[in-house]
Design a protein around this motif. Structure first.
Motif: not given
Length: 387
Positions: A142-156
């Motif tokens: 029925i609606a959107g709330a948030a877009a973006g805000g996801a990442q693959l983070v790994v060891k250096p």
């Protein structure tokens, strides 16, 4: 003309020469008329009852209670703020607001399908999966709330996709939005993954707080996470960003480069049918919350969110974590419907859902009635439902 002689029967055209038969015919005709009149009375009575029943059928009424789910993530800020600031409760009026906090989408879907909650903020892939499994009977977006805000983070030391072979990564939950995104991306890099954790790269679905600890202890090589957890691993555990999911969305499907649906608002179809006014009230509170997030100064926004996170069973975030998290997210009531066919295909490729027609998954009519009141633009269902 002479009268008939005694013992003779006068014959007139159209009459029977048998008096008994004549009387029988007359009786049958009379009986037929009685039956027709009776049948007409029955029909009239039935129509009258039906009309009375329709007239007496109660109109949909506001629900006595709305049970709402959400996660203790910054990507669920519209829910956190809507509850904390009272926007949703105020819009619901006399309807009681009850809330339940979840860690990931599949668990929230189970609760909604079981009737433990009526609506929930959630990632798009669990919503798609529920819609597919129920053949369109379970939920409506029925609606959107948030877009973006996801990442693959790994060891250096992991510098590229080629360094991931044989490594162990995590996501919040199997079949969740980040889980599907990771599997789809790894497949595009030539890696095979399986839902049992085997494959060229092992994926272990893990609760977010546990993921942070496992990464700090060196037991995980990385994770595809929503905010604030991606930022927490970067700022508190020394991880680095290998993939920012916004770079994978060029805007060709949604018209908004870099934006992809992370959090949406869904409702049980049965609840929506029984209590449409309550759904509209929920959307009014939701829209007010999104507007607040987009209009409020950063410091005040961070303070309110931190309090809400703590009250939802989590912990307050350091200033740098919440600041980095908020920079990665766009708060919007637009669910970015143009992305959903790709999201479905990603789930099919990941082995977490089945190929299906998702036409009808959106019902944005109430949202558009709400946004129209404030002069907002119409939100499109991209041909996948009502708008």
């Amino acid at each position: 003309m002479t009268s008939p002689q005694p013992g003779m029967i006068r014959i007139v055209a159209g009459e029977s020469n048998n008096p008994k038969r004549k009387r029988a015919v007359e009786v049958l005709v009379a009986l037929g008329l009685v039956l027709l009149i009776a049948a007409g009375a029955v029909v009239a009575s039935t129509l009258s009852r039906d009309s009375s029943a329709q007239a007496a059928a109660p109109a949909p009424t506001p629900a006595a209670e709305l049970k709402l789910g959400y996660f203790g993530n910054v990507t669920h800020a519209p829910a956190l703020v809507g509850v904390k600031q009272g926007f949703i409760a105020k819009s619901l009026g006399e309807t009681k607001l009850s809330t339940q906090v979840f860690n990931a989408g599949p668990a929230a879907i189970e609760a909604l399908n079981a009737g433990a909650i009526d609506a929930t903020y959630i990632g798009p892939n669990p919503a798609i999966n529920s819609f597919v499994k129920s053949k369109g009977e379970s939920v409506s977006i029925i609606a959107g709330a948030a877009a973006g805000g996801a990442q693959l983070v790994v060891k250096p030391e992991i510098a590229a996709a080629a360094d991931l072979k044989g490594k162990t990564l995590s996501t919040p939950q199997l079949g969740g939005t980040q889980d599907v995104a990771l599997r789809a991306w790894l497949s595009a890099q030539g890696y095979k993954t399986n839902t049992d954790g085997s494959g060229d790269v092992a994926i272990n679905p893990t609760e977010n707080a546990q993921t942070l600890k496992l990464f700090q202890d060196g037991k995980l090589d990385g994770a595809w996470l929503p905010e604030p957890w991606a930022s927490r691993l970067v700022l508190q555990a020394g991880a680095k960003v290998l993939v920012d999911e916004k770079d994978l969305w060029d805007g060709s499907l949604t018209g908004k480069p870099g934006e992809f649906p992370t959090t949406i608002l869904i409702v049980s179809k049965k609840f929506a049918a029984d209590h449409p006014d309550t759904v509209t009230a929920l959307l009014k509170g939701h829209a007010e919350s999104v507007a607040w997030l987009n209009d409020t100064p950063a410091a005040e926004k961070a303070a309110v969110l931190n309090t809400a996170l703590k009250e939802s069973g989590g912990a307050e975030l350091p200033a740098d974590v919440i600041e980095r998290s908020l920079k990665n997210i766009v708060f919007t009531v637009d669910p970015l419907a143009g992305a959903y066919k790709k999201l479905l295909q990603d789930g099919v490729d990941a082995g977490t859902t089945k190929q299906a027609d998702i036409s009808g998954i959106f019902d944005l009519t109430a949202l558009n009635s709400v946004t129209a009141e404030t002069g907002g633009s119409k939100v499109s269902a991209a041909g996948l439902g009502n708008d």
